[in-house]
Design an enzyme around this catalytic site. Structure first.
Site, PDB file in Angstrom:
ATOM      1  N   PRO A 184       0.817  -1.214   0.000  1.00 26.83           N
ATOM      2  CA  PRO A 184       0.000   0.000   0.000  1.00 26.83           C
ATOM      3  C   PRO A 184       0.850   1.264   0.000  1.00 26.83           C
ATOM      4  O   PRO A 184       1.726   1.411   0.830  1.00 26.83           O
ATOM      5  CB  PRO A 184      -0.786  -0.115   1.314  1.00 26.83           C
ATOM      6  N   ASP A 226      -2.110   2.984   2.646  1.00 25.44           N
ATOM      7  CA  ASP A 226      -1.460   3.041   3.941  1.00 25.44           C
ATOM      8  C   ASP A 226      -1.865   4.369   4.575  1.00 25.44           C
ATOM      9  O   ASP A 226      -1.495   5.426   4.074  1.00 25.44           O
ATOM     10  CB  ASP A 226       0.059   2.987   3.701  1.00 25.44           C
ATOM     11  N   TRP A 271       4.482   0.109  10.105  1.00 22.48           N
ATOM     12  CA  TRP A 271       5.057  -1.001   9.342  1.00 22.48           C
ATOM     13  C   TRP A 271       4.495  -2.342   9.783  1.00 22.48           C
ATOM     14  O   TRP A 271       4.506  -3.302   9.022  1.00 22.48           O
ATOM     15  CB  TRP A 271       6.582  -0.992   9.455  1.00 22.48           C
ATOM     16  N   GLN A 291      12.728  -1.110  -0.083  1.00 30.02           N
ATOM     17  CA  GLN A 291      11.862  -2.006   0.692  1.00 30.02           C
ATOM     18  C   GLN A 291      12.578  -3.301   1.093  1.00 30.02           C
ATOM     19  O   GLN A 291      12.004  -4.121   1.801  1.00 30.02           O
ATOM     20  CB  GLN A 291      10.596  -2.353  -0.105  1.00 30.02           C
ATOM     21  N   TRP A 313       9.422  -3.079   3.655  1.00 32.55           N
ATOM     22  CA  TRP A 313       8.221  -3.910   3.461  1.00 32.55           C
ATOM     23  C   TRP A 313       8.543  -5.383   3.209  1.00 32.55           C
ATOM     24  O   TRP A 313       7.944  -6.265   3.808  1.00 32.55           O
ATOM     25  CB  TRP A 313       7.376  -3.337   2.313  1.00 32.55           C
ATOM     26  N   LYS A 344      18.371  13.153  -6.459  1.00 32.25           N
ATOM     27  CA  LYS A 344      17.024  12.704  -6.146  1.00 32.25           C
ATOM     28  C   LYS A 344      16.035  13.632  -6.859  1.00 32.25           C
ATOM     29  O   LYS A 344      16.261  14.838  -6.933  1.00 32.25           O
ATOM     30  CB  LYS A 344      16.854  12.828  -4.627  1.00 32.25           C
ATOM     31  N   LYS A 366      10.970  18.646  -6.812  1.00 33.19           N
ATOM     32  CA  LYS A 366      10.319  19.791  -7.448  1.00 33.19           C
ATOM     33  C   LYS A 366      11.239  20.997  -7.411  1.00 33.19           C
ATOM     34  O   LYS A 366      11.303  21.785  -8.351  1.00 33.19           O
ATOM     35  CB  LYS A 366       9.008  20.114  -6.716  1.00 33.19           C
TER      36      LYS A 366
END
Ligand SMILES: [Zn+2]
Ligand SMILES: [Zn+2]
Length: 940
Positions: A51, A90, A521, A557, A561, A594, A597
């Site tokens: 999620p 999530d 988590w 992850q 996750w 990275k 904006k």
């Protein structure tokens, strides 16, 4: 074969047009739902969707993930599997809380409590309730099929009940304990943070901190131990110094003062300054020496303020003498525990210093640095003060610098699960494979026990009710809790859940819930159970789909996750949680940083999806090394390239076929009427080869290898098959049998190809398939059955490759010798080694046609060389002239907007009479009359 009238295509390829049309069609006709329901329930392929956090707009990382989560399920569906795909959100945790705090204009736990937890929670519910409608636009427009409407939310009562059940199970298995350990702590959010939360998005940032060399005066002597620290705010709680026993230490004189430090750190500490070496000894000689405390705000034990041997003392930085503040930092705390040193909890929940610390009472820890340094300088206890830029962990949500702090929290005993986690990892297919025993397994090895509690508000509660007598109640369900509390439970969130109390069954006192909520988590890791409200509902479905066949997320992850899912499934069921996993890399901005904006270093996803289309984005990303865990820099050029080289070529090839086939009123016949030509057999072999390879690679989760086959095939189709078939089709064709053969072949190519590439480019493949067959959807079709090795003629593929090499050499020859291809030549001599190659008459004819030469002679040789007889006879010159005229007339037809099958007359100043029939046939000209300039005469 159903009757379906072929319609010509007028336009060039405009991705947004095709994709919008297909999208609308899918929605209107519920094609996604059908694609799931059409497949048998007892043949499922299970996919778990990690999620995403509910707020904000999707970024490229989400789009990438969503595309992968679409490609594999579409493929498996075609292979006959039922692939349930339900979106998840999530909702809980710090990300939401931080946003809500900002919205409410508050900035600390105190302010939340003043406002009222109920109001704060209501605001959180509101906030995550407003799911941005934008998400749906992106999910649709990248072609991801997923059930968005029935998305599970981690804040749903059903979901939370499954999480409580998970906790209960873990607690029952004695895997959960309340402990006092050092872990990362965010002083603004006032909560522990998991180390993997910091690691996953690289929340380490370069910061400038003081780099201070502090003098600790030895008791009763005029000598100082020189220690180095970058956290002066911990100096009031210094209770020991650490040295390396085996290292050599020295006593030197600098500016009339005697200082002690590691010999190896002399140059680094004093630089060019000339110091006088007084004495040399080993670290163990220093152990046990007592020194005068810098501060006496806390009462000390007799064993405090001494030098201890410590195995973590580095000779890489500092002075080789380490300042120890037990309670901050894992090493410090361990050493403090070992020697029973004083632990002073000098920083409160909000990162403010204890009022006991007189020099900086109540100051935020970072701002205490200055006050403490000024004080120490005034007392001449600072040898040197500089600043250092170093990498330091920050809160992934609020960006406050974190501290390592000892704290009471709830932990999951990962240590006792490690062996089994490593054993069950053997059953997981990692793509790319190196993560299996690499980062994933190393992550398991080095993982500390998991701090699963947060001293926050917006999350699933830690379902533990405690009584003063020590009795503990951990419910396994809402029902369980209701029975115990004797009241109806409607909301598991704070503060409602905090008001659920009951008399202790043992002593009769009132038992209260512990104040913490769960690390979100734990909720994400409970997704396999929570999304189906297991074990309260859907037991059969759960069991049939656990462990998952497939999951995918990015490298971050590996320790988040992927890891937490593995922890929980091992703890509950002693098994792995997923069988196959694709680990994606990270897309970096076009400047290598990275994406941000603020940097403006990436193309706006929405604008560019509209501009270049989703199929091209899918080809670009799915074909890139990001699909095997490598990071890539986003490239507009590479994205656009997919459009130009593959999709437009495919479109134009299809357009060529369909427009001529429609013009000729061609209808597909079930069986081929005659023996296919070598050219037809070749493209069919290449088609089968391509389909087989895509099947093999998608089945093995090697998406880039599947994608890599598409462009070469489309290029073969366009630049060779169609190029060499141009004269076979259309109204000027004499041999209708051969024409039909070409159409049949092309139809097979486009039907089968659109099926095989449909998981990767779902829009254009759908357009072509439906346009050509009139069937409901390519995504309801089965995987094409033609891709078997028997129908791949490897010899022919090899021979044709040689033909194309000869042709290439021939073109190069003409170019260097400046002889246009339209000028026929008498003879080509090809020298080369053709032992394993068979170039029969059909293939020779292809070379003749392509190179415009009358004869070909082959002679032996090692390397491929070609040579033309460049002598021009009268016949050759006239023939060349005729070809030139054909082109000119065709151009003129186009300019006059003639239909492809329109018969015309032309006026020409001059033409080679012996080629008049050829001219007329090639250009659909009924009559040629002599006149001043080339003119097309229509309508007669
Ligand atoms: Zn924070
Ligand atoms: Zn009790």
């Amino acid at each position: 074969m159903a009757k379906h009238k072929l319609k010509p295509i007028e336009t060039n390829y405009v991705p947004s047009q095709v994709e919008e049309e297909v999208l609308a069609y899918w929605k209107k006709n519920h094609i996604f739902e059908k694609s799931v329901e059409n497949r048998p329930e007892n043949n499922s392929y299970s996919f778990y969707d990690g999620p995403p956090f509910i707020t904000g707009l999707p970024h490229y990382g989400h789009l990438l993930g969503s595309i992968v989560k679409d490609v594999i399920p579409r493929y498996q569906t075609m292979k006959g599997k039922r692939v349930r795909r339900v979106w998840g959100w999530d909702c809980h945790g710090l990300p939401a809380e931080n946003k809500v705090e900002k919205q409410l204009g508050i900035n600390s736990k105190k302010e939340i409590e003043t406002l009222g937890i109920d109001k704060f929670i209501a605001a959180c519910k509101d906030y995550v309730g407003n799911v941005s409608a934008e998400w749906e636009w992106y999910v649709d427009h990248i072609g991801r099929w997923v059930d968005f409407k029935n998305a599970y939310k981690t804040m749903d009562t059903d979901y939370m009940e499954s999480v409580i059940w998970v906790f209960h199970k873990l607690y029952d298995k004695k895997l959960i304990y309340k402990g006092q350990r050092v872990s990362l702590f965010c002083p603004r959010c006032s909560t522990p943070i998991s180390n993997f939360e910091v690691a996953m998005d690289n929340s380490y940032k370069d910061v400038t901190d003081p780099s201070v060399f502090v003098k600790f005066k030895l008791k009763g002597e005029d000598k100082y131990l020189l220690a180095w620290t970058t956290t002066p705010w911990t100096l009031p709680t210094n209770f020991a110094l650490g040295v390396a026993q085996e290292e050599t230490y020295v006593q030197v004189t600098s500016n009339g003062e005697s200082l002690i430090l590691a010999k190896s750190r002399l140059t680094a500490t004093f630089g060019d300054e000339k110091v006088k070496l007084e004495n040399e000894f080993s670290g163990s000689d220093l152990v046990g020496l007592e020194y005068e405390p810098l501060y006496t705000d806390y009462p000390a034990k007799p064993q405090d303020h001494q030098v201890y041997a410590a195995n973590f003392v580095s000779q890489e930085d500092g002075t080789g003498i380490v300042h120890i503040a037990p309670g901050f930092g894992e090493d410090d705390t361990a050493l403090g525990k070992e020697h029973d040193l004083t632990v002073a909890e000098s920083v409160d929940e909000e990162g403010k210093l204890d009022p006991k610390i007189t020099v900086a009472a109540g100051k935020f820890f970072k701002s205490a640095d200055k006050l403490i340094l000024t004080d120490l300088q005034a007392r001449n206890l600072v040898f040197k003060l500089e600043s250092i830029i170093h990498s330091y962990p920050h809160c992934h949500r609020c960006e406050t610098p974190l501290i390592y702090k000892v704290q009471k929290a709830w932990y999951l005993d990962v240590a006792s699960l490690k062996k089994q986690m490593k054993a069950t990892n053997r059953d997981i297919n990692w793509v790319p494979g190196h993560f299996k025993h690499g980062r994933f397994e190393l992550g398991i090895d080095s993982a500390p026990d998991w701090c699963i509690s947060r001293t926050r508000y917006w999350g699933a509660p830690i379902p533990v009710w405690e009584c003063v007598c020590g009795e503990v109640f951990v419910p396994s369900s809402i029902r369980d809790l209701e029975d115990w509390a004797g009241k109806k439970i409607t909301d598991l969130h704070r503060p409602d859940i905090d008001n659920v109390t009951s008399k202790c069954t043992k002593c009769g006192s009132l038992a209260h819930r512990v104040p913490e909520v769960l690390d979100s988590w734990v909720e994400a890791a409970s997704m396999p159970y929570g999304q189906r409200h297991y074990p309260f509902e859907n037991e059969k479905e759960f069991l049939a789909n656990f462990p998952a066949d497939f999951i995918t997320e990015y490298t971050g992850q590996l320790r988040a996750w992927f890891y937490v899912m593995h922890v929980i499934s091992n703890a509950l069921f002693q098994t792995h949680c997923f069988k196959n996993v694709i680990v994606q890399g990270v897309i970096m901005g076009n400047d290598g940083r990275k994406m941000s904006k603020n940097y403006g270093n990436y193309p706006d996803p929405k604008d560019y999806i509209v501009k270049y289309g989703a199929d091209s984005l899918r080809l670009y990303l799915m074909g890139s090394p990001i699909m095997v865990g490598q990071d890539i820099i986003i490239s507009e050029t590479d994205w656009q390239e997919q459009l130009k080289t593959t999709l437009m070529t495919l479109w134009n090839s299809y357009k060529f076929f369909i427009n001529y086939a429609a013009l000729d009123n061609w209808e597909p016949k079930i069986e081929m009427e005659q023996v296919p030509t070598k050219l037809d057999l070749w493209i069919l072999s290449r088609l089968n080869e391509t389909v087989l390879e895509i099947d093999k690679q998608l089945g093995a989760y090697q998406i880039p290898r599947a994608v890599a086959t598409i462009k070469p095939f489309v290029s073969d189709l366009s630049t060779w098959y169609i190029r060499r078939s141009r004269d076979r089709v259309g109204p000027t064709t004499l041999d209708k049998t051969d024409r039909n053969l070409a159409y049949s072949t092309l139809r097979t190519v486009f039907v089968v190809l659109s099926q095989a590439v449909s998981p990767i480019i779902p829009f254009l493949s759908e357009f072509i398939y439906r346009h050509l067959t009139g069937e409901a959807s390519v995504h309801l079709a089965d995987w094409p059955a033609v891709g078997t090795p028997e129908v791949i003629d490897q010899n022919l593929i090899r021979n044709m490759a040689e033909v194309r090499r000869i042709v290439e050499a021939g073109h190069a020859f003409r170019k260097t010798n400046n002889i246009a291809v339209k000028q026929p030549l008498a003879e080509l001599t090809v020298k080369g080694n053709f032992e394993d190659i068979t170039i029969d008459n059909q293939l020779i004819q292809l070379i003749k046609d392509e190179l415009n030469v009358e004869e070909i002679k082959f002679i032996g040789g090692n390397q491929l060389e070609v040579d033309f007889d460049t002598k021009l006879t009268d016949h050759l010159i006239k023939k060349g002239r005729a070809r030139e005229l054909v082109r000119a007339i065709q151009e003129a037809r186009k300019a006059a907007a003639c239909r492809l099958d329109e018969v015309i007359a032309v006026v020409l100043p001059d033409w080679p009479v012996e080629f008049e029939d050829y001219l007329k046939q090639q250009t659909l000209v009924r009559q040629i009359t002599r006149g001043e300039a080339l003119t097309v005469v229509r309508g007669e």
